[in-house]
Structures are given as C-alpha cells and as structure tokens.
Design a protein around this motif. Structure first.
Motif, PDB file in Angstrom:
ATOM      1  N   GLN A 167       0.853  -1.181   0.000  1.00 26.24           N
ATOM      2  CA  GLN A 167       0.000   0.000   0.000  1.00 26.24           C
ATOM      3  C   GLN A 167       0.891   1.232   0.000  1.00 26.24           C
ATOM      4  O   GLN A 167       2.006   1.207   0.540  1.00 26.24           O
ATOM      5  CB  GLN A 167      -0.915   0.014   1.236  1.00 26.24           C
ATOM      6  CG  GLN A 167      -1.944  -1.102   1.236  1.00 26.24           C
ATOM      7  CD  GLN A 167      -2.832  -1.042   2.471  1.00 26.24           C
ATOM      8  OE1 GLN A 167      -2.530  -1.679   3.483  1.00 26.24           O
ATOM      9  NE2 GLN A 167      -3.923  -0.290   2.400  1.00 26.24           N
ATOM     10  N   GLN A 168       0.398   2.321  -0.604  1.00 28.57           N
ATOM     11  CA  GLN A 168       1.245   3.493  -0.806  1.00 28.57           C
ATOM     12  C   GLN A 168       0.493   4.785  -0.479  1.00 28.57           C
ATOM     13  O   GLN A 168      -0.715   4.875  -0.696  1.00 28.57           O
ATOM     14  CB  GLN A 168       1.716   3.548  -2.276  1.00 28.57           C
ATOM     15  CG  GLN A 168       2.486   2.302  -2.715  1.00 28.57           C
ATOM     16  CD  GLN A 168       2.265   1.994  -4.185  1.00 28.57           C
ATOM     17  OE1 GLN A 168       1.118   1.869  -4.632  1.00 28.57           O
ATOM     18  NE2 GLN A 168       3.340   1.880  -4.928  1.00 28.57           N
ATOM     19  N   VAL A 169       1.237   5.742   0.034  1.00 26.63           N
ATOM     20  CA  VAL A 169       0.736   7.102   0.228  1.00 26.63           C
ATOM     21  C   VAL A 169       1.730   8.045  -0.436  1.00 26.63           C
ATOM     22  O   VAL A 169       2.927   8.021  -0.123  1.00 26.63           O
ATOM     23  CB  VAL A 169       0.584   7.446   1.723  1.00 26.63           C
ATOM     24  CG1 VAL A 169       0.231   8.923   1.895  1.00 26.63           C
ATOM     25  CG2 VAL A 169      -0.479   6.571   2.369  1.00 26.63           C
ATOM     26  N   ALA A 170       1.260   8.864  -1.365  1.00 26.92           N
ATOM     27  CA  ALA A 170       2.139   9.748  -2.132  1.00 26.92           C
ATOM     28  C   ALA A 170       2.571  10.956  -1.305  1.00 26.92           C
ATOM     29  O   ALA A 170       1.818  11.461  -0.456  1.00 26.92           O
ATOM     30  CB  ALA A 170       1.430  10.206  -3.401  1.00 26.92           C
ATOM     31  N   LEU A 171       3.773  11.447  -1.562  1.00 28.79           N
ATOM     32  CA  LEU A 171       4.320  12.663  -0.947  1.00 28.79           C
ATOM     33  C   LEU A 171       4.671  13.644  -2.061  1.00 28.79           C
ATOM     34  O   LEU A 171       5.332  13.266  -3.031  1.00 28.79           O
ATOM     35  CB  LEU A 171       5.567  12.342  -0.123  1.00 28.79           C
ATOM     36  CG  LEU A 171       5.420  11.294   0.991  1.00 28.79           C
ATOM     37  CD1 LEU A 171       6.779  11.009   1.627  1.00 28.79           C
ATOM     38  CD2 LEU A 171       4.430  11.764   2.047  1.00 28.79           C
ATOM     39  N   VAL A 172       4.245  14.895  -1.912  1.00 28.50           N
ATOM     40  CA  VAL A 172       4.467  15.894  -2.958  1.00 28.50           C
ATOM     41  C   VAL A 172       4.900  17.206  -2.324  1.00 28.50           C
ATOM     42  O   VAL A 172       4.266  17.685  -1.372  1.00 28.50           O
ATOM     43  CB  VAL A 172       3.190  16.134  -3.794  1.00 28.50           C
ATOM     44  CG1 VAL A 172       3.449  17.176  -4.881  1.00 28.50           C
ATOM     45  CG2 VAL A 172       2.706  14.834  -4.417  1.00 28.50           C
ATOM     46  N   THR A 173       5.972  17.801  -2.846  1.00 34.60           N
ATOM     47  CA  THR A 173       6.464  19.098  -2.362  1.00 34.60           C
ATOM     48  C   THR A 173       6.908  19.944  -3.549  1.00 34.60           C
ATOM     49  O   THR A 173       7.584  19.436  -4.456  1.00 34.60           O
ATOM     50  CB  THR A 173       7.675  18.927  -1.425  1.00 34.60           C
ATOM     51  OG1 THR A 173       7.363  17.991  -0.411  1.00 34.60           O
ATOM     52  CG2 THR A 173       8.070  20.253  -0.789  1.00 34.60           C
ATOM     53  N   LEU A 174       6.543  21.212  -3.531  1.00 36.37           N
ATOM     54  CA  LEU A 174       7.042  22.147  -4.538  1.00 36.37           C
ATOM     55  C   LEU A 174       8.302  22.812  -3.997  1.00 36.37           C
ATOM     56  O   LEU A 174       8.290  23.393  -2.913  1.00 36.37           O
ATOM     57  CB  LEU A 174       5.993  23.200  -4.865  1.00 36.37           C
ATOM     58  CG  LEU A 174       6.414  24.298  -5.854  1.00 36.37           C
ATOM     59  CD1 LEU A 174       6.704  23.696  -7.228  1.00 36.37           C
ATOM     60  CD2 LEU A 174       5.332  25.371  -5.962  1.00 36.37           C
ATOM     61  N   ILE A 175       9.400  22.700  -4.755  1.00 30.55           N
ATOM     62  CA  ILE A 175      10.672  23.307  -4.358  1.00 30.55           C
ATOM     63  C   ILE A 175      10.862  24.593  -5.149  1.00 30.55           C
ATOM     64  O   ILE A 175      10.751  24.596  -6.378  1.00 30.55           O
ATOM     65  CB  ILE A 175      11.858  22.360  -4.626  1.00 30.55           C
ATOM     66  CG1 ILE A 175      11.587  20.966  -4.045  1.00 30.55           C
ATOM     67  CG2 ILE A 175      13.143  22.948  -4.046  1.00 30.55           C
ATOM     68  CD1 ILE A 175      11.423  20.929  -2.561  1.00 30.55           C
ATOM     69  N   GLN A 176      11.133  25.678  -4.465  1.00 28.16           N
ATOM     70  CA  GLN A 176      11.272  26.969  -5.125  1.00 28.16           C
ATOM     71  C   GLN A 176      12.717  27.456  -5.019  1.00 28.16           C
ATOM     72  O   GLN A 176      13.294  27.502  -3.933  1.00 28.16           O
ATOM     73  CB  GLN A 176      10.317  27.989  -4.504  1.00 28.16           C
ATOM     74  CG  GLN A 176      10.205  29.276  -5.305  1.00 28.16           C
ATOM     75  CD  GLN A 176       8.972  30.077  -4.919  1.00 28.16           C
ATOM     76  OE1 GLN A 176       8.207  29.692  -4.051  1.00 28.16           O
ATOM     77  NE2 GLN A 176       8.776  31.207  -5.569  1.00 28.16           N
ATOM     78  N   ASP A 177      13.280  27.810  -6.159  1.00 31.96           N
ATOM     79  CA  ASP A 177      14.619  28.386  -6.186  1.00 31.96           C
ATOM     80  C   ASP A 177      14.558  29.825  -5.671  1.00 31.96           C
ATOM     81  O   ASP A 177      13.512  30.473  -5.725  1.00 31.96           O
ATOM     82  CB  ASP A 177      15.159  28.356  -7.614  1.00 31.96           C
ATOM     83  CG  ASP A 177      16.671  28.488  -7.670  1.00 31.96           C
ATOM     84  OD1 ASP A 177      17.300  28.544  -6.587  1.00 31.96           O
ATOM     85  OD2 ASP A 177      17.227  28.523  -8.775  1.00 31.96           O
ATOM     86  N   ALA A 178      15.648  30.328  -5.162  1.00 31.51           N
ATOM     87  CA  ALA A 178      15.652  31.680  -4.599  1.00 31.51           C
ATOM     88  C   ALA A 178      17.071  32.221  -4.513  1.00 31.51           C
ATOM     89  O   ALA A 178      18.050  31.474  -4.580  1.00 31.51           O
ATOM     90  CB  ALA A 178      15.012  31.675  -3.204  1.00 31.51           C
ATOM     91  N   VAL A 179      17.159  33.529  -4.359  1.00 31.68           N
ATOM     92  CA  VAL A 179      18.424  34.197  -4.045  1.00 31.68           C
ATOM     93  C   VAL A 179      18.460  34.389  -2.531  1.00 31.68           C
ATOM     94  O   VAL A 179      17.551  35.002  -1.960  1.00 31.68           O
ATOM     95  CB  VAL A 179      18.530  35.559  -4.758  1.00 31.68           C
ATOM     96  CG1 VAL A 179      19.810  36.281  -4.336  1.00 31.68           C
ATOM     97  CG2 VAL A 179      18.474  35.388  -6.269  1.00 31.68           C
ATOM     98  N   PHE A 180      19.481  33.872  -1.887  1.00 30.97           N
ATOM     99  CA  PHE A 180      19.598  33.965  -0.435  1.00 30.97           C
ATOM    100  C   PHE A 180      20.590  35.065  -0.071  1.00 30.97           C
ATOM    101  O   PHE A 180      21.730  35.084  -0.563  1.00 30.97           O
ATOM    102  CB  PHE A 180      20.047  32.628   0.152  1.00 30.97           C
ATOM    103  CG  PHE A 180      18.999  31.561   0.075  1.00 30.97           C
ATOM    104  CD1 PHE A 180      18.126  31.349   1.129  1.00 30.97           C
ATOM    105  CD2 PHE A 180      18.862  30.784  -1.054  1.00 30.97           C
ATOM    106  CE1 PHE A 180      17.141  30.378   1.063  1.00 30.97           C
ATOM    107  CE2 PHE A 180      17.881  29.801  -1.139  1.00 30.97           C
ATOM    108  CZ  PHE A 180      17.022  29.609  -0.080  1.00 30.97           C
ATOM    109  N   LEU A 181      20.148  35.976   0.792  1.00 33.42           N
ATOM    110  CA  LEU A 181      20.981  37.093   1.241  1.00 33.42           C
ATOM    111  C   LEU A 181      21.092  36.999   2.757  1.00 33.42           C
ATOM    112  O   LEU A 181      20.074  36.935   3.451  1.00 33.42           O
ATOM    113  CB  LEU A 181      20.349  38.429   0.838  1.00 33.42           C
ATOM    114  CG  LEU A 181      20.084  38.617  -0.666  1.00 33.42           C
ATOM    115  CD1 LEU A 181      19.273  39.879  -0.916  1.00 33.42           C
ATOM    116  CD2 LEU A 181      21.398  38.671  -1.441  1.00 33.42           C
TER     117      LEU A 181
END
Length: 504
Positions: A139-153
């Motif tokens: 049995q399975q449960v899906a995992l989903v995440t949106l990764i956002q690129d960014a400029v880190f200061l």
C-alpha cells in the motif's frame, strides 16, 4: 472479606499482565486505512527544511498486526524523513516490523529538505511515496512538495565564528549591507522578479545608495530579519497594478514560511526601517504582511515619502509607525495591528487620501489611527505636528473608538478630517472629539456608519452600494483610480476601493 477477595483478583490480573512481554500479531494483509492518500507538503525554498506534516494509519481489523516494512520508496536517498510512532528507524527512511494493535492507529510525521536540483525540472515538484509492506500487500501514500529556487541574502560569518553585524539605533544586530557588485549575486541593490529573495538578518542599504524593487519582486524575510535604509539612502518600490489575484505585478514582503498555516500569522519577521536622515522614498503597489512593524519611519529628512497603492496586514505592533515623518499617502489599506494600524508620533507632516485604515485585532487597546506630537525619551519630548490631513478616508475597526489623539499643548498639533467615515462610539465632552460641531478639524464626518467591507478576516476591504461609504467622497480630493486601478466615479466612494458588485 469481600475487600480481600477483590484485591486478590486484581493482584492475579496484574501479575499476569506484567509477565506478558509481547503481543501475538498476524502479518498485515494490506488492508490499512489512511487519513489521506497524498500528503502535500507546502512549498519550500531549496535546502530549507519544511514544517512537519502528519499521516495517520488505522488498523480497522480485530487482530493485532505487524507491518513488515514501512519505508520511503527512494529509500536512504530520499529527501523526505519520517518518524513512526516516535521511532526514527533507519535514518528516518526505513522501519521494520512495526506493530499496530487491533482497532488502533499510529502517527507518521513527515518532513523534507530538498534542493531545486532534486525536483522535476518541468514543474519543480519533488515526489516520493511511503510504502507499507510489499508484493500483494503493498500500500502506498504519495508525498508531494514544490521546491522553489531563490536568491539567499544573509550576514557573512567572521573568522571568529560570529556573524556579520550592522548598527541600528546604536545597537549591533545580525545584518549586512547590500552590495551592488557582489561576486555571486551581482547587483544586490536591484530586486527583480526573476527569482524570489530570502533575507536572513537585516539587509542594509548603504548611505547615499538606492535600493530598487521592480514590479513582481518577492521578498521573504526570516525570523528577526528586515530591511534597513541607512542615512541618505533611498527606497524605491516600483510595483504596478495586477490583473489577477496572484498579484503578479505587486511587490510582496512577507515571512519565509510558505506553508498555508503561516499565511496570516503576525510577527514572522521584523520591519522595514527607514532610518533617521533617509531620503527620497517612493513606494507603489507594495503588499507587506506578518511583520512586527510594517513600515518603521524614523525622523525622516525633509523629503516626502510617496506612499501609494499599498497594503499592510497582520503586524504585531504597527502597520505604519511614523516618527516625525513626511508622508503623502494615497490608496493605502492597513488591517490587524496590535497597537495601531497607523501611528504618527512625535509630530511630522502627513496627508492621506482615499485610504482605508481598519483595525480588527482581537482586543480593546488598539486603534486604527493614532496621532501624537510627543514621544517619551526624546529630547525635547514634543515636536510639532504641522499637518495631519485625512481626505475621503475610512477609519474603522472592531474597537469602540478607532481614532486617538495624544496632544501636548507645548507643540503644534494640526489635523483635519474631510469627508471621512469614522468609528468613535463613545460620548465625550473632550473638545478634541466633537465631530459634528468642530468645523476646524472635522468636515462631513460619517460617524459610526457601517462600511460593509466584503471580508475583513481575509483583508478584503471592497465595498458595494449598500456601504455607508458609498458615493460619500468629495470630488475635490479624488484620486482618479483606486488601489486596483479602477476608475473612480463622481462623487467617489470613501476608502481605497471603488465600489463593485460582490459575487453571490
């Protein structure tokens, strides 16, 4: 005798249960039930850990079962990590022989930290799945995440291990000065819409420099972070009107937690500080939310801030705190502030037209608008309020009185409200609050009328033709377009929004 018999039976039960060291279980038959079939972990920035998300697993059967394996499909290489009923397993990725009692449940807590390179290049989604057992019982449960690129200061680390600091109000705080020739980021004084920016600590604008935010720029501040405009430096925010709810042309300042849970939590970051002697500021189409103080303006120089089409929400203390400042404000909306949505203290010169100052903060000690010509601890403690004019504005909120005057007679205190809707429910003999008879300070005041905002809790301050603010403005003060770019009619409505028909 009966008491001894009961104690005897209880002792036998206790002895029997204490001798049992395990439960008889049967293998899982693949009939587990789940609180959800997909766990969506909200958007995160690259290499920044997510919040913790929960999955509940149910055993509906009458048997105690053993689940041979609970694991992430990508195994030890997965960017997700879990705990299963408090157990960490093999690096939070693989768990063996997990017992789940009959008619019982267990909790799985999931987090992730991933790079943009881990995500699908077409949609920037990082995915995996939790697998329970294998083969026919899988049995399975899906995992989903949106990764956002960014400029880190962020502040650099010194050789001794301490962080770089800058001086704000005589105090050293974690911070750094933006560099127009940074070897990695290029011109850090120009914020574009190409990527979002994440700021740690205070980002300072050096003396005599200008920081510019182009339309569509997104800036996310970490806890205790902010923007500091130094002496003789300038802030230019060049947002434009947007055509969708995504605010695609707005400049947005907010905290760096992207999960929906944090959408409206005040105090996630510090403030935008316009320091003593900073100059020549223009702010247009800025949305700022969830700070401690939104705009903190300190003893500004003799130039006037042009502040237009700006929304400020959910600040722990003030939406705008202006100390001896000069502001020309048009189409401003402020709501939810622990002390005051707008507080102009220690004098200054102010003009606000077609603004909506509301304060629905839970409590009774806050105001929508506070005016003062004094400030404790300053030398001298009073400073002239040479002008505070409100034209075609709404000053409202959940409190009894949303307008407060803190006047010291040893300095000038000049103010006037023209064609404004004002909430002030108390009856008072104080000469400063005679809204119907004091023509020097109050003209055409709608006292305690209901503006009928569309949805205050969602910071939607649109009105319709049933509002007490409908068509009550003075044409002499009209700003031709409202905060959304809608053309105002004559006579105009009060506040930042021209009336519209609400959806059913």
């Amino acid at each position: 005798m009966r008491q001894y018999f009961v104690l005897f039976i209880f002792g036998i039960i206790l002895a029997f249960s204490s001798c049992r060291t395990d439960f008889d279980t049967v293998a899982s038959s693949g009939d587990l039930k789940f609180s959800k079939d997909t766990v969506y972990l909200d958007t995160v920035f690259k290499n920044i850990g997510s919040s913790t998300y929960q999955l509940k697993v149910y055993n509906r059967s009458k048997n105690d079962i053993s689940i041979p394996t609970i694991q992430l499909k990508k195994g030890l290489s997965s960017k997700y990590r879990m705990t299963v009923d408090g157990m960490s397993g093999n690096n939070g990725k693989i768990f063996k022989d997990v017992t789940l009692l009959a008619k019982d449940s267990l909790y799985i807590f999931i987090e992730t930290t991933a790079d943009i390179t881990d995500a699908n290049p077409t949609d920037f989604l990082y995915t995996d799945e939790i697998q329970f057992d294998s083969g026919a019982n899988l049995q399975q449960v899906a995992l989903v995440t949106l990764i956002q690129d960014a400029v880190f200061l962020y502040p650099k680390q010194n050789p001794d291990g301490t962080k770089e600091k800058i001086q704000i109000d005589g105090k050293a705080v974690d911070g750094f000065y933006l560099n127009e020739n940074d070897p990695v980021n290029g011109n850090e004084l120009l914020f574009t819409k190409q990527k979002p920016y994440v700021i740690y600590g205070f980002a300072g604008v050096p003396q005599s420099k200008t920081v510019t935010f182009e339309a569509g720029a997104r800036v996310f501040f970490h806890a205790n972070s902010g923007l500091y405009i130094d002496n003789k430096a300038s802030l230019h925010i060049n947002g434009t009107v947007s055509t969708t709810d995504k605010l695609e042309n707005e400049v947005v300042f907010e905290g760096d937690r992207l999960e929906s849970l944090y959408d409206d939590i005040p105090g996630q970051w510090n403030s935008v500080i316009l320091s003593n002697g900073s100059t020549n500021h223009t702010i247009n189409h800025l949305t700022l939310k969830n700070a401690i103080i939104g705009l903190n303006i300190k003893n500004q120089d003799n130039t006037t801030i042009q502040l237009k089409n700006t929304q400020i929400y959910n600040c722990v203390e003030y939406g705008i705190l202006a100390q001896n400042a000069r502001i020309n404000g048009e189409n401003i909306v402020i709501n939810y502030a622990g002390l005051a949505s707008l507080s102009c203290v220690y004098g200054g010169n102010y003009s606000f037209t077609h603004c909506t100052f509301n304060n629905s903060w839970s409590g009774s000690a806050q105001f929508a608008v506070n005016l003062s010509n004094n400030l404790a601890g300053q030398t001298p403690e009073t400073n002239p309020l040479t002008q505070a004019t409100f034209n075609n504005c709404i000053i409202y909120g959940s409190g009894t009185n949303e307008f407060n005057l803190n006047k010291n007679t040893s300095a000038a205190f000049v103010y006037q409200l023209n064609n404004c809707l004002l909430k002030f429910s108390s009856t008072t003999t104080n000469p400063d609050y005679q809204f119907k008879t004091d023509a020097v300070h109050y003209n055409n005041i709608i006292l305690n009328g209901n503006p009928k905002f569309y949805n205050v809790s969602q910071n939607k301050f649109n009105i319709d033709n049933t509002s007490a603010a409908f068509a009550k403005g003075n044409q002499a003060y009209i700003i031709p377009q409202d905060i959304l770019g809608v053309t105002r009619t004559s006579p105009p409505d009060l506040g930042a929004y021209q009336s519209a028909v609400f959806p059913k």
